[in-house]
Enzyme design. Structure first.
Site, PDB file in Angstrom:
ATOM      1  N   SER A   1       2.707  -0.822   0.802  1.00 53.29           N
ATOM      2  CA  SER A   1       3.641  -0.002   1.585  1.00 53.29           C
ATOM      3  C   SER A   1       3.461   1.475   1.232  1.00 53.29           C
ATOM      4  CB  SER A   1       5.088  -0.434   1.308  1.00 53.29           C
ATOM      5  OG  SER A   1       5.340  -0.474  -0.083  1.00 53.29           O
TER       6      SER A   1
ATOM      7  N   GLU B   1      -1.158 -11.533   0.370  1.00 57.79           N
ATOM      8  CA  GLU B   1      -0.377 -12.088   1.467  1.00 57.79           C
ATOM      9  C   GLU B   1      -1.035 -13.334   2.053  1.00 57.79           C
ATOM     10  OE1 GLU B   1       0.396  -9.052   4.404  1.00 57.79           O
ATOM     11  OE2 GLU B   1       1.188  -7.659   2.902  1.00 57.79           O
TER      12      GLU B   1
ATOM     13  N   GLU C   1       9.385 -12.615   2.882  1.00 56.94           N
ATOM     14  CA  GLU C   1       9.825 -11.430   3.651  1.00 56.94           C
ATOM     15  C   GLU C   1      10.316 -11.817   5.045  1.00 56.94           C
ATOM     16  OE1 GLU C   1       7.130  -8.100   3.493  1.00 56.94           O
ATOM     17  OE2 GLU C   1       8.235  -6.996   5.035  1.00 56.94           O
TER      18      GLU C   1
END
Ligand code: KIV
Length: 262
Positions: free
Chosen positions: A46, A116, A179
């Site tokens: 991020s 991920e 998430e």
């Protein structure tokens, strides 16, 4: 002050002790986060959005993660530092994943990496764990797959999510970020897996919670997801300070005699 490790996090889950994780990208905030006894500092990709201003995390490179990771590790004494493997640093082959994750561990001194993906990443996770690289999984909304997912949307496929969580845990990950998943689904995942779950937009049933530093401190105004609680407005405070400085320089009140050498 005991340091946080991948194994102490699993022990925290067993004892029902909640885990805190916040993203961090630089030395001064790493010190503040560490002194606030945040358990995990995530050097998230991020950084590409909230620090570099890209529209998503896809352009972030391994070199950028190493640069930010080193700064954060230098500022930490207690927290576990986890560094994100950026887009395309681990998806092409397991050899690539080993090379890039190994480089990140070696060049930053971080305690673990995060990647991920669920079931499709199980083999990669197992390969990294086997060579001594602790891995944190990340399922649900996986921002590196934003183009595949059709946007930053809540993920609701219960069966898929449960399978992903179980595959990541069975592959040897020490923790799992979930998430943008409805609270009941992440609570069910948390009951099913032995490793700690750390939610972001995933309800109160997870073993821990993570927020992006710039969102929770009001330092990023381009958008704020509905699940974020803003704990401070540092953007406004910085803007006030800078306007004051500018005014005082222009009207001659700064520097005063106390800021000058005789
Ligand atoms: O990159 C990041 O900040 C993350 C969090 C959203 C968990 O992966």
């Amino acid at each position: 002050m005991a340091t946080v490790t991948t194994t102490s996090l699993v022990a925290m889950k067993r004892k029902g002790e909640k885990i805190t994780m916040i993203t961090g990208y630089d030395y001064p905030f790493a010190r503040i986060l560490d002194q606030a006894e945040i358990d995990i500092i995530l050097v998230g990709d991020s950084v590409g959005v909230v620090v570099a201003g890209y529209k998503d995390t896809l352009p972030v490179t391994v070199e950028e993660m190493i640069y930010h990771g080193r700064a954060v590790v230098r500022g930490c004494e207690r927290a576990l530092v986890i560094i994100d493997l950026p887009f395309m640093s681990y998806q092409v082959s397991i050899a690539d994943a080993k090379l890039q994750a190994g480089r990140i561990m070696k060049e930053t001194g971080a305690g673990a990496v995060k990647l991920e993906g669920g079931e499709c990443m199980a083999e990669t996770i197992r390969a990294l764990v086997e060579i001594g690289i602790p891995v944190c999984g990340h399922i649900g909304l996986t921002p590196q797959a934003v183009n595949q997912l059709g946007g930053f949307k809540v993920q609701r496929e219960t069966e898929r999510l449960l399978k992903d969580a179980e595959a990541v845990a069975a592959a040897g990950a020490f923790a799992l970020v979930i998430e943008c998943v409805p609270a009941e689904i992440s609570a069910e995942i948390t009951r099913q897996v032995e490793i700690p779950t750390i939610g972001i937009g995933a309800g109160a049933g997870c073993d821990g919670q993570v927020l992006v530093l710039h969102d929770m401190l009001g330092l990023f105004d381009r958008f704020r997801p509905s699940f974020v609680k803003q704990y401070a407005d540092l953007g406004r405070e910085a803007s006030r300070a800078l306007t004051d400085f500018s005014r005082e320089v222009k009207n001659g009140t700064f520097p005063g005699p106390e800021h000058s050498f005789k």
